[in-house]
Scaffold this active site. Structure first.
Site, PDB file in Angstrom:
ATOM      1  N   ARG A 160       1.188  19.028 115.944  1.00 12.81           N
ATOM      2  CA  ARG A 160       1.868  18.289 117.014  1.00 12.81           C
ATOM      3  C   ARG A 160       3.384  18.303 116.804  1.00 12.81           C
ATOM      4  O   ARG A 160       4.153  18.074 117.739  1.00 12.81           O
ATOM      5  CB  ARG A 160       1.322  16.853 117.013  1.00 12.81           C
ATOM      6  CG  ARG A 160       1.522  16.101 118.280  1.00 12.81           C
ATOM      7  CD  ARG A 160       0.620  14.886 118.358  1.00 12.81           C
ATOM      8  NE  ARG A 160       1.104  13.779 117.547  1.00 12.81           N
ATOM      9  CZ  ARG A 160       0.598  12.543 117.620  1.00 12.81           C
ATOM     10  NH1 ARG A 160      -0.396  12.275 118.429  1.00 12.81           N
ATOM     11  NH2 ARG A 160       1.066  11.574 116.865  1.00 12.81           N
ATOM     12  N   LYS A 175       6.398  17.834 105.000  1.00 15.20           N
ATOM     13  CA  LYS A 175       5.873  17.116 103.834  1.00 15.20           C
ATOM     14  C   LYS A 175       4.596  16.387 104.263  1.00 15.20           C
ATOM     15  O   LYS A 175       4.635  15.339 104.905  1.00 15.20           O
ATOM     16  CB  LYS A 175       6.887  16.097 103.295  1.00 15.20           C
ATOM     17  CG  LYS A 175       6.456  15.588 101.934  1.00 15.20           C
ATOM     18  CD  LYS A 175       6.772  14.146 101.678  1.00 15.20           C
ATOM     19  CE  LYS A 175       5.840  13.162 102.275  1.00 15.20           C
ATOM     20  NZ  LYS A 175       4.467  13.126 101.755  1.00 15.20           N
ATOM     21  N   ALA A 177       0.900  14.340 103.748  1.00 15.38           N
ATOM     22  CA  ALA A 177       0.485  13.233 102.883  1.00 15.38           C
ATOM     23  C   ALA A 177      -0.175  13.794 101.617  1.00 15.38           C
ATOM     24  O   ALA A 177      -0.862  14.815 101.680  1.00 15.38           O
ATOM     25  CB  ALA A 177      -0.488  12.340 103.635  1.00 15.38           C
ATOM     26  N   GLY A 229       3.497   7.880 110.680  1.00 12.48           N
ATOM     27  CA  GLY A 229       3.003   7.069 109.569  1.00 12.48           C
ATOM     28  C   GLY A 229       3.159   5.598 109.899  1.00 12.48           C
ATOM     29  O   GLY A 229       3.255   5.217 111.071  1.00 12.48           O
ATOM     30  N   GLU A 251       6.450   8.182 115.180  1.00 11.66           N
ATOM     31  CA  GLU A 251       5.106   7.824 115.665  1.00 11.66           C
ATOM     32  C   GLU A 251       4.528   6.874 114.632  1.00 11.66           C
ATOM     33  O   GLU A 251       4.090   7.301 113.563  1.00 11.66           O
ATOM     34  CB  GLU A 251       4.234   9.079 115.790  1.00 11.66           C
ATOM     35  CG  GLU A 251       4.709  10.067 116.837  1.00 11.66           C
ATOM     36  CD  GLU A 251       4.476   9.588 118.264  1.00 11.66           C
ATOM     37  OE1 GLU A 251       3.754   8.593 118.462  1.00 11.66           O
ATOM     38  OE2 GLU A 251       5.041  10.207 119.178  1.00 11.66           O
ATOM     39  N   LEU A 252       4.529   5.585 114.963  1.00 15.02           N
ATOM     40  CA  LEU A 252       4.232   4.585 113.923  1.00 15.02           C
ATOM     41  C   LEU A 252       2.894   3.895 114.180  1.00 15.02           C
ATOM     42  O   LEU A 252       2.063   4.388 114.915  1.00 15.02           O
ATOM     43  CB  LEU A 252       5.404   3.606 113.841  1.00 15.02           C
ATOM     44  CG  LEU A 252       6.776   4.281 113.668  1.00 15.02           C
ATOM     45  CD1 LEU A 252       7.896   3.253 113.655  1.00 15.02           C
ATOM     46  CD2 LEU A 252       6.823   5.131 112.411  1.00 15.02           C
ATOM     47  N   CYS A 285      -4.277   5.551 114.483  1.00 13.85           N
ATOM     48  CA  CYS A 285      -3.252   4.638 115.018  1.00 13.85           C
ATOM     49  C   CYS A 285      -3.675   4.122 116.378  1.00 13.85           C
ATOM     50  O   CYS A 285      -3.245   3.061 116.810  1.00 13.85           O
ATOM     51  CB  CYS A 285      -1.925   5.369 115.121  1.00 13.85           C
ATOM     52  SG  CYS A 285      -2.063   6.907 116.032  1.00 13.85           S
ATOM     53  N   GLU A 382      -3.092  -3.595 110.988  1.00  9.73           N
ATOM     54  CA  GLU A 382      -3.950  -2.467 111.368  1.00  9.73           C
ATOM     55  C   GLU A 382      -5.143  -2.467 110.428  1.00  9.73           C
ATOM     56  O   GLU A 382      -4.967  -2.352 109.204  1.00  9.73           O
ATOM     57  CB  GLU A 382      -3.187  -1.162 111.146  1.00  9.73           C
ATOM     58  CG  GLU A 382      -2.401  -0.690 112.321  1.00  9.73           C
ATOM     59  CD  GLU A 382      -1.860   0.714 112.076  1.00  9.73           C
ATOM     60  OE1 GLU A 382      -1.035   0.873 111.151  1.00  9.73           O
ATOM     61  OE2 GLU A 382      -2.241   1.634 112.804  1.00  9.73           O
ATOM     62  N   GLU A 459       5.263  12.712 121.572  1.00  8.56           N
ATOM     63  CA  GLU A 459       4.787  14.022 121.116  1.00  8.56           C
ATOM     64  C   GLU A 459       3.788  14.561 122.125  1.00  8.56           C
ATOM     65  O   GLU A 459       2.983  13.805 122.671  1.00  8.56           O
ATOM     66  CB  GLU A 459       4.140  13.892 119.731  1.00  8.56           C
ATOM     67  CG  GLU A 459       5.173  13.616 118.651  1.00  8.56           C
ATOM     68  CD  GLU A 459       4.622  13.742 117.242  1.00  8.56           C
ATOM     69  OE1 GLU A 459       3.456  13.386 117.013  1.00  8.56           O
ATOM     70  OE2 GLU A 459       5.384  14.198 116.367  1.00  8.56           O
TER      71      GLU A 459
HETATM   72  P1  NAP Z   1       2.424   5.980 105.395  1.00  8.18           P
HETATM   73  O1  NAP Z   1       2.059   5.288 104.151  1.00  8.18           O
HETATM   74  O2  NAP Z   1       3.541   5.447 106.200  1.00  8.18           O
HETATM   75  O3  NAP Z   1       2.686   7.499 105.005  1.00  8.18           O
HETATM   76  C1  NAP Z   1       2.964   8.481 105.969  1.00  8.18           C
HETATM   77  C2  NAP Z   1       3.703   9.615 105.307  1.00  8.18           C
HETATM   78  O4  NAP Z   1       4.976   9.137 104.883  1.00  8.18           O
HETATM   79  C3  NAP Z   1       3.016  10.174 104.068  1.00  8.18           C
HETATM   80  O5  NAP Z   1       3.234  11.548 104.010  1.00  8.18           O
HETATM   81  C4  NAP Z   1       3.753   9.441 102.963  1.00  8.18           C
HETATM   82  O6  NAP Z   1       3.700  10.067 101.703  1.00  8.18           O
HETATM   83  C5  NAP Z   1       5.165   9.463 103.520  1.00  8.18           C
HETATM   84  N1  NAP Z   1       6.076   8.512 102.895  1.00  8.18           N
HETATM   85  C6  NAP Z   1       5.813   7.283 102.417  1.00  8.18           C
HETATM   86  N2  NAP Z   1       6.933   6.743 101.894  1.00  8.18           N
HETATM   87  C7  NAP Z   1       7.922   7.658 102.053  1.00  8.18           C
HETATM   88  C8  NAP Z   1       9.297   7.695 101.719  1.00  8.18           C
HETATM   89  N3  NAP Z   1       9.911   6.685 101.105  1.00  8.18           N
HETATM   90  N4  NAP Z   1      10.009   8.796 102.022  1.00  8.18           N
HETATM   91  C9  NAP Z   1       9.415   9.830 102.646  1.00  8.18           C
HETATM   92  N5  NAP Z   1       8.104   9.864 102.978  1.00  8.18           N
HETATM   93  C10 NAP Z   1       7.371   8.781 102.694  1.00  8.18           C
HETATM   94  O7  NAP Z   1       1.169   6.065 106.393  1.00  8.18           O
HETATM   95  P2  NAP Z   1      -0.293   6.574 106.070  1.00  8.18           P
HETATM   96  O8  NAP Z   1      -0.999   5.508 105.321  1.00  8.18           O
HETATM   97  O9  NAP Z   1      -0.285   7.953 105.513  1.00  8.18           O
HETATM   98  O10 NAP Z   1      -0.868   6.706 107.549  1.00  8.18           O
HETATM   99  C11 NAP Z   1      -1.361   5.647 108.250  1.00  8.18           C
HETATM  100  C12 NAP Z   1      -0.304   5.099 109.213  1.00  8.18           C
HETATM  101  O11 NAP Z   1       0.113   6.131 110.100  1.00  8.18           O
HETATM  102  C13 NAP Z   1      -0.860   4.019 110.101  1.00  8.18           C
HETATM  103  O12 NAP Z   1       0.083   2.990 110.235  1.00  8.18           O
HETATM  104  C14 NAP Z   1      -1.064   4.720 111.437  1.00  8.18           C
HETATM  105  O13 NAP Z   1      -1.065   3.879 112.539  1.00  8.18           O
HETATM  106  C15 NAP Z   1       0.078   5.668 111.445  1.00  8.18           C
HETATM  107  N6  NAP Z   1      -0.192   6.772 112.363  1.00  8.18           N
HETATM  108  C16 NAP Z   1       0.504   6.809 113.540  1.00  8.18           C
HETATM  109  C17 NAP Z   1       0.259   7.816 114.442  1.00  8.18           C
HETATM  110  C18 NAP Z   1       1.006   7.872 115.742  1.00  8.18           C
HETATM  111  O14 NAP Z   1       0.994   8.929 116.367  1.00  8.18           O
HETATM  112  N7  NAP Z   1       1.646   6.800 116.192  1.00  8.18           N
HETATM  113  C19 NAP Z   1      -0.677   8.808 114.154  1.00  8.18           C
HETATM  114  C20 NAP Z   1      -1.363   8.743 112.947  1.00  8.18           C
HETATM  115  C21 NAP Z   1      -1.089   7.714 112.052  1.00  8.18           C
HETATM  116  P3  NAP Z   1       3.181   9.192 100.418  1.00  8.18           P
HETATM  117  O15 NAP Z   1       1.805   8.769 100.762  1.00  8.18           O
HETATM  118  O16 NAP Z   1       3.298  10.097  99.279  1.00  8.18           O
HETATM  119  O17 NAP Z   1       4.072   8.016 100.275  1.00  8.18           O
END
Ligand code: NAP
Length: 479
Positions: A160, A175, A177, A229, A251-252, A285, A382, A459
């Site tokens: 996407r 980068k 996950a 994320g 996209e949060l 999400c 969430e 997106e």
């Molecule tokens: P996350 O903890 O925010 O992590 C997302 C990405 O960010 C991972 O690759 C993570 O790597 C990285 N990251 C974390 N801290 C960082 C930093 N300080 N600098 C750079 N990168 C960093 O989220 P998640 O647990 O993987 O995913 C779940 C979340 O994503 C939920 O809140 C969900 O709603 C959201 N989401 C939103 C959408 C949308 O389109 N709105 C779609 C899918 C998911 P690390 O794990 O190594 O920290």
């Protein structure tokens, strides 16, 4: 697994981390280690940055048709390898194979969609109102991009972003996950095979996200951040991007309301609830987080939903007939357990599920809670798991107020057979997307994204490519 790349992909080459570091990738169904992959550090990030910056100018000059055809070839390769990619995704993420196959098709579609958009980037020309100058308007790639993706849709969250970036003529560092890097590495190999020039896409897998990404954002050579994320991490990255005024798309997280009115078709509402809640085991999400059901149909809706949820088969995603795979890891499952315990303590009744099974793997059963107190923590968190929390309401104004009473605004679901009411309620919801009598909104041809703290930008759809383009205006005197 044997052919899956496990190294960093930088400048078109597969490389170990400069300091030799590696990290494990786990199978959430067993807790066992699937393999070890390269674990990038700041040195590798600088190398990837250099590769992306060096490749930018030539890539921006590459004919749109050539960029389009690379995406189209990659789309076809992905579809040809659906089974292989689905197995890889299930191994690292846990979702059942049928859902993984669905995600492969969804992910591929972003490449097809943006291969079609690559050749439709338009500009404009005209005489300015004063009559003295012409205006020539062109659209140019924003420049090297940093793309950061979550683990829940390991392939689609990448395509996407990569699809529109390639279509627009941007180079990039992805980068992924750390839980699900293998799908992204497989995708890089496919794009190379499809003819993507070296340096256009670079993939850095790392357990040190902050150390790798922060210098890239603050350094100013990356001109764009596209992040998917959590809202908490998004906020931090927005602050880091501010220093070098890096453009952002965010996209949060979400906290989707799922509203069932007294005039809803309950069969449709339960089907919709199963999709909106159980797609990806609730780890989406877009997952319905708060079920608001009119008090007159709440009992019947809860009974039917509990029956359907209770009939789902939980187990390893690779096993035939399994509907619900494991959650991503022990931390994710622990959070779901704590939210359910809190709701029950505040008076919720468990209609089905609610008990963590013994044994290996991060399984959690489909669960329906009713009589949920509005004070419960899962109302403003969430859930990210297979738990449906039902509350009741009496009238429209009340349900709209409660649905909007959250900092998030990604998606909402509305079930009613009344056309006026359907439109009225949808328009009053503070969300970027509404599922009207349906539990699924995601589609590559539609603009996906949220309002409030669910994000910035969209997106997919016709506007998805805009996130990766800048306008340039030329003033030319009328001779
Ligand atoms: P996350 O903890 O925010 O992590 C997302 C990405 O960010 C991972 O690759 C993570 O790597 C990285 N990251 C974390 N801290 C960082 C930093 N300080 N600098 C750079 N990168 C960093 O989220 P998640 O647990 O993987 O995913 C779940 C979340 O994503 C939920 O809140 C969900 O709603 C959201 N989401 C939103 C959408 C949308 O389109 N709105 C779609 C899918 C998911 P690390 O794990 O190594 O920290």
């Amino acid at each position: 697994m044997t052919d899956t790349p496990t190294q960093l992909f930088i400048g078109g080459a597969w490389l170990d981390a400069a300091d030799g570091a590696t990290m494990p990738v786990d199978d959430p169904a067993t807790g066992e280690i699937l393999c070890h992959i390269a674990d990038a550090g700041p040195k590798d990030a600088r190398l990837a940055e250099e590769a992306a910056v060096q490749a930018q100018e030539e890539w921006a000059r590459t004919a749109p048709r050539a960029r389009s055809e690379i995406l189209r070839r990659a789309y076809e390769i992905i579809l040809d390898r659906t089974d292989e990619l689905a197995h890889l995704m299930t191994a690292e993420m846990g979702k059942p194979l049928s859902e993984a196959r669905g995600e492969v098709a969804y992910a591929a579609e972003f490449f097809r969609w943006f291969s079609e958009e690559a050749v439709r980037i338009d500009g404009g020309a005209g005489i300015l109102p004063d009559g003295r100058n012409r205006m020539l308007l062109s659209r140019r790639p924003v420049g090297p991009c940093l793309l950061i993706t979550p683990w829940n849709f390991p392939l689609a969250m990448g395509t996407r972003k990569i699809g529109p970036a390639i279509a627009a003529g941007c180079t990039m560092i992805l980068k992924p996950a750390p839980q699900t890097p293998l799908s992204s590495l497989a995708l890089a190999a496919i794009l190379k095979e499809a003819g993507l020039p070296d340096g256009v896409l670079n993939v850095v897998t790392t357990s040190r996200a902050g150390e790798v990404c922060e210098p890239l954002l603050r350094g100013g050579r990356m001109r764009k951040l596209s992040f998917t994320g959590s809202t908490a991490v998004g906020r931090l990255l927005l602050a880091q991007s501010a220093e070098a005024v890096v453009r952002t798309s965010m996209e949060l997280g979400g906290n989707a309301p799922f509203i069932v009115f007294e005039d809803a078709d309950l069969d449709k509402a339960v089907d919709g609830a199963m999709l909106a809640k159980m797609r990806n085991m609730g780890e989406a999400c877009t997952a319905a987080n708060r079920f608001f059901v009119h008090h007159s149909v709440a009992e019947e809706f809860g009974r039917r939903l509990a029956e359907r949820m209770g009939g789902l088969v939980v187990g390893p995603g690779t096993r035939d007939g399994v509907d619900v795979g494991p959650l991503i890891d022990r931390t994710g499952r622990g959070k779901v357990e704590a939210l359910v315990a809190d709701a029950v303590e505040r008076g919720a009744r468990v209609l089905v599920g609610g008990r963590t099974p013994e044994g290996p793997g991060c399984f959690y059963p489909p669960t329906v809670l009713t009589d949920v107190s509005p004070e419960s923590r899962l109302m403003d968190t969430e859930i990210f798991g297979p738990v449906a929390a039902i509350l009741t309401f009496d009238d429209e104004d009340e349900v709209v107020r409660r649905a909007n009473d959250t900092p998030w605004g990604l998606v909402g679901y509305v079930f009613t057979e009344g056309l006026d009411r359907a439109l009225r309620i949808s328009e009053r919801l503070e969300v970027g997307m509404v599922g009207l009598n349906t539990g699924l909104v995601s589609n590559p041809a539609a603009p996906f994204g949220g309002v409030k703290q669910s994000g910035l930008g969209r997106e997919g759809g016709r506007v998805g490519i805009d996130e990766f383009l800048e306008y340039q205006y030329l003033a030319v005197p009328v001779g």
